[in-house]
Structure formats: C-alpha cells, structure tokens
Design a protein around this motif. Structure first.
Motif, mmCIF file in Angstrom:
data_model
loop_
_atom_site.group_PDB
_atom_site.id
_atom_site.type_symbol
_atom_site.label_atom_id
_atom_site.label_comp_id
_atom_site.label_asym_id
_atom_site.label_seq_id
_atom_site.Cartn_x
_atom_site.Cartn_y
_atom_site.Cartn_z
ATOM 1 N N ASN A 196 0.816 -1.220 0.000
ATOM 2 C CA ASN A 196 0.000 0.000 0.000
ATOM 3 C C ASN A 196 0.848 1.269 0.000
ATOM 4 N N ARG A 248 -5.370 -8.571 -1.904
ATOM 5 C CA ARG A 248 -5.652 -7.133 -1.863
ATOM 6 C C ARG A 248 -6.601 -6.824 -0.705
ATOM 7 N N SER A 271 -6.106 -1.094 -0.326
ATOM 8 C CA SER A 271 -5.499 -1.139 -1.665
ATOM 9 C C SER A 271 -6.506 -0.736 -2.738
#
Length: 608
Positions: free
Chosen positions: A233, A258, A262
């Motif tokens: 991130n 994810r 994100s």
C-alpha cells in the motif's frame, strides 16, 4: 472490598451525573486517596466532565501516588502542556518519585505544542534520575526531538549516546531522517542496522514514497525479504500521489491478497486523474467495501464536478445499507448539493443528520452553512452557525461570505466585529470575505476601515485578492480616479484582473476618459484572453468608440479567439437544468425568459 465496588461503579459510569454520584460515594467512603480508585476517577472525570474537574480531584487527594500522577499527566496529552508541567511540579512537592511512564507521558504532552525547552528540562531530569539507560524512555525522547527540533542534532545526539538500542530506536532515527528529507543518512543508517524487521523495511519504503522518491522506494521494495499489506500500500499510495496511476496499477495487479485499503487507494488514484470510468470499475470489482471506499468514489465525483453522479452513488450507498455514511460522506454530498443549488436534497441531508444524531463537528457545520448560504437560505445557515459548539476561522469566514452574497452586508460586518470581540484571530482569507461584503453593499467607508485594520492592527500583508476587492469597491461607487491611484500605490504589480475590474467599473459609470490607459495595461498583460478582449470590445462600443471596437474584434478574429459562453446549472426535482448565456435550447425558454423579463422590470422599478 469497598475499593472493588467503587471500581465497578466507575467502570459502569456513562454520564456526568453518574460520575458525580460515584465521586460522592468515593468521598463518603474515604477512598479519594486510594491508589486504585483515584487513577480511574481522574481518567473518567477528564473524559466525561472536563480536564479542570480532573485536576481538582488530583489536587485535593490526600496521598496521590505515581499512578495517579501519571494518569493526570496522560489526561493532558493533546490539551495542555502547561497543565502537565504543573502536575509534574506537584509530584516533586508530594515527593512522588517519577517512573518511566511519567517521562514518556510528559514528552508526549510537550510534542504537539513543540515545547522544546520544557523537553530539554525533562531530558536533564531523565539523566539525573538514572533513566538514561531505559530504552523505552530514550526512544520516546528520540521521537520527541525528531518531531519538535528544527534540525536533528538533538535526536542524533540521543541516538548516539544510547547505551542500548532496539529496533524501535533504529526505525525512529531512520524515520526522522526521511521526514527531514535526509535520504542518504536514512539509507546509510538502514544499511548499518544489525537487525531489520518488516517495520524497518516499511519505514524506509513509506518514507521514500511520501517524499516522492519512487525510484529509490521501488529498489528498496524489491529487496524486501518479506512484504506485508503496508509495504504494498505504501508503494501504491506513493505512485498515486505523483499521479502515476499506471505504475500504481502495476503494483496493485501483483498483489496476491488485496485489502480494502489497496482497492480504495486505486479508486482515489483514478479520480485524481479524472478517469472516473476506471474508478467506478474498480469500485464495482471490490469484494468488500467500507465507508471509506464509498467516500473515495463520492469525493472523486465531486472533485471532478460530476455532482449528479455523486448524489446517485450516495443514494446507492443508502440502498445498499451495509456501510453507514459518516461525516466525510455528508460533507462531500453537501458540497455536491451546493454546486447544484439543490435545496431539496440538502434539506434532506440536514434532516438525516438530525435523525441519526450526528455531532455537528466543525467540518460538517461549515459544509451545512456553506450549503444553505449558497442556496439562499440564510436563516438556516445562521441557525447552524449559532448551534455549533465549536467554531474555527473558516466557520466565521463561511458565514460572513454567506451573508454578503445574499445581500446581508451590514450583518456580515457586524458578525466580523463580533468575531473580533470574541477573540478569534482573523486570517487573510476572512478579510477577503469581509471586503467582499463591503463591495456587495457599497460600504466604502467600512471597506477602507477593514482594509486599514487588516494592515495596521493584524499585520497582514495584502494579497492581490484584497487589492482586487478594494478596486471593485471604489469602482462600483464611481470613485474611478481614487481606484486608479489605489492601484498605482499597490506594493504588488497589478495583474490583468485588477485593471479589468477597473475597466468594468468604467463601463458601469460611463467613464471613457481612462479607457485608453487601462486597455493598454490589460493588452500588455493578457493580449489573448477572450474575456478581456470581449470586455474591451463591449466597453468601446458602449461609449461610441467604434474604431477601437473594430480593432478589438479584428484582433479576436486574427488570434482565433472565441469567448466561452457562461454556463450555470440548477437542480429541480430529479432533473438538472443547464443554461448557457443567451440560451434558446431549453424547452421552457418562453416561460423562463418571460419570468426573467418581469424580474428585470421589477428591479428597474425598485432602483429608479
């Protein structure tokens, strides 16, 4: 036994009344000096009543111990550093020996206020009392100097003199170097670390990303033996901040797992570059959404002036029902309603806030005032302003400007004077709002007073916007020569806007004698600006200087300049109506122009 009962009662306290009743029982049972009850009582008093109430409890306790004193200092964090210092002095009076928590809480109190000298005194006490070998205390001291010092000399000194360092010490020093943009020192220290953990790697990647050094951040990221959510991130956020969404998407696509963060960062990235379609696609692909995800898409539409779409997404959020709107959501939606002039939608948001018992914080209150004022509902704007428990200078500015644009110019000036009486420090922006109020109301004497007050009393150096307000004020009042002299006496070089403001006033008052000199100034500064060329052309025509009119029109044709027509929009019901200048495309144009003709007739009758 009684102590345990009091502690249980304190744990169950939810209101001021319950706390004060329990406090009375503590006093009646002689437990106001209890080392177990007193800290809990102080903490709850600070949270539910006030810091002053907690201080009084501490001061009147017979035998406070170090835990009570530490609790009292901790309650001061973010509120007052002087109060914390007084508690520390009382500890010396009561001969309460401080522990490591005392110093860490004190330094955390000093940090937000950048009380560097107080921190140095505490540093001396740390050394004298033998806490120089405590890694815990030294790390807090290092962090304090890194955040409060103008340079890193003291932080480097603490780091260098530490007898023992842990990974937190190294990470803090590396983070300090990166925060002060000392990249080489940070990387050098990172490379010399005896032991690194994932936090160490993330600290460097995050710091470099925030500094915009993505090439170096990527090289460190690629070397990481182990990556976690923060690592990925940090890289995505770094690329997004630079507007490099393509690289951010490349990192995003490589992620095996994810998170909501994100996905949300990618939504923000696409909205930043105006690619709303990609932002919407990312949003719909999200397996799990939270309120922040919805906010990112709504704010993206608002930022890109797609206000109808912002309202549509907000309605979808309410229908979905899985994520509750928060303050940020409501601020964005109120902004959309303001731009659309949608009083119906905004009033519904206002009722939603009341029904769901949202706290009207400063940002939300400011958004409500701005919305009501822009929609012409001054009474509701004033109601919100008066109900706000806390206000900032932006609150006052928004209310003053709202009054001004709705014709309540003297009330706007009175509100500014009230702000002054209440001791709120004005900034340069609020003076633009006040001067605008004077301009709208034709209050020349008051405008001159406010301008003089800004310079003489508050030492605010005038910006070009302040000068523009004064020129407009004088020009509208017909004091064109005075306005011209004012421009010539400016400490800044006047721009085309200043001269065009004066030219506009010449047109209003039919003064053509200074047209030539003002026109020359504008043409020197903005020879290709369609708005200014059209203004010069119209001005020349209005006073019968047809030769100059012809020259201006020929210049516009040669440069291929075409003035973009003005455009406005308003929402009525569920439909947004958009109008261009001299528009004849609207289906109800006959009715609209009929009403407009009547309004113009009324205005002429009133002003006659």
């Amino acid at each position: 036994m009684m102590e345990m009962r009091m502690l249980k009662l304190l744990r169950n306290c939810k209101t001021i009344r319950e706390l004060k009743q329990t406090h009375l029982q503590v006093l009646m049972n002689g437990l106001h000096g209890s080392g177990f009850v007193l800290p809990k009582l102080i903490a709850l008093a600070s949270e539910l009543v006030s810091l002053d109430y907690a201080v009084r409890i501490f001061q009147y306790s017979e035998y406070p111990n170090v835990v009570s004193a530490n609790t009292m200092i901790k309650c001061c964090i973010g509120k007052t550093h002087k109060g914390a210092w007084r508690v520390y002095d009382q500890m010396k009076v009561f001969t309460i020996a401080p522990n490591s928590f005392t110093f860490t809480f004190l330094l955390r109190c000093f940090e937000p206020f950048e009380a560097l000298e107080d921190g140095r005194v505490v540093h001396g006490d740390i050394v004298k009392l033998g806490f120089g070998s405590s890694v815990f205390v030294q790390n807090t001291l290092l962090d304090f100097y890194a955040k409060c010092g103008r340079n890193l000399d003291w932080a480097s000194r603490v780091f260098g003199e530490m007898p023992t360092r842990d990974v937190v010490s190294w990470n803090s020093m590396i983070g300090a170097y990166l925060a002060h943009e000392k990249v080489e020192s940070a990387i050098g220290l990172f490379d010399s670390m005896p032991e690194r953990n994932v936090v160490s790697w993330n600290s460097v990647v995050s710091g470099l990303s925030k500094a915009g050094n993505m090439e170096l951040a990527r090289s460190v990221f690629d070397r990481m033996p182990e990556k976690n959510e923060v690592s990925w991130n940090s890289m995505i956020s770094g690329y997004v901040r630079l507007g490099d969404v393509e690289s951010a998407e490349c990192i995003f696509d490589q992620m095996s797992k994810r998170t909501v963060v994100s996905w949300t960062v990618m939504i923000s990235g696409y909205t930043m570059i105006g690619d709303l379609e990609s932002a919407r696609n990312i949003f719909h692909r999200m397996p799990v959404k939270n309120t922040i995800s919805w906010n990112a898409l709504i704010a993206g539409y608002v930022h890109n002036h797609e206000f109808v779409q912002a309202l549509y997404v907000f309605h979808q959020m309410l229908i979905d029902g899985k994520c509750r709107p928060d303050q940020t959501t409501l601020v964005s939606i109120l902004s959309a309603c303001s731009h659309l002039g949608s009083l119906e939608h905004g009033k519904w948001i206002d009722s939603y806030i009341k029904r769901n018992k949202f706290d009207v914080t400063i940002p939300l209150g400011n958004a409500l005032i701005d919305f009501f004022a822009k929609c012409g509902d001054v009474e509701n704007a004033k109601a919100v302003f008066n109900k706000m428990a806390k206000r900032c200078v932006i609150t006052w500015t928004t209310m003053i400007l709202g009054l001004a644009v709705n014709g309540h110019c003297k009330e706007a000036l009175a509100l500014f004077d009230r702000m002054h009486v209440e001791g709120v420090q004005p900034d340069d922006v609020i003076f633009i709002a006040v001067l605008s109020a004077c301009t709208h109301g034709g209050l020349v004497v008051e405008g001159k007073r406010v301008f003089g007050q800004m310079v003489g009393e508050f030492d605010i150096v005038p910006r070009i916007e302040h000068y523009g307000c004064m020129v407009d004020l004088l020009g509208r009042a017909g004091r064109l020569e005075e306005a011209k002299e004012f421009i010539e006496g400016m400490h800044l070089k006047p721009n085309a806007v200043i001269w065009a403001t004066l030219l506009g006033s010449c047109k209003i008052h039919g003064k053509g004698d200074i047209l030539e000199s003002v026109t020359r100034k504008i043409m020197e500064l903005e020879p290709s600006n369609p708005s200014y060329l059209a203004l010069i052309c119209n001005m020349s025509a209005s006073i019968g200087q047809w030769k100059d009119t012809l020259i201006s029109r020929v210049a516009m044709r040669r440069q291929g300049v075409e003035k973009v027509p003005g455009c406005s929009s308003i929402q009525v019901g569920d439909k947004v109506h958009e109008f261009l200048a001299k528009d004849t495309s609207h289906k109800q144009r006959k009715d609209i122009y009929g009403v407009l003709y009547c309004l113009n007739g009324h205005l002429k009758a009133v002003s006659a």
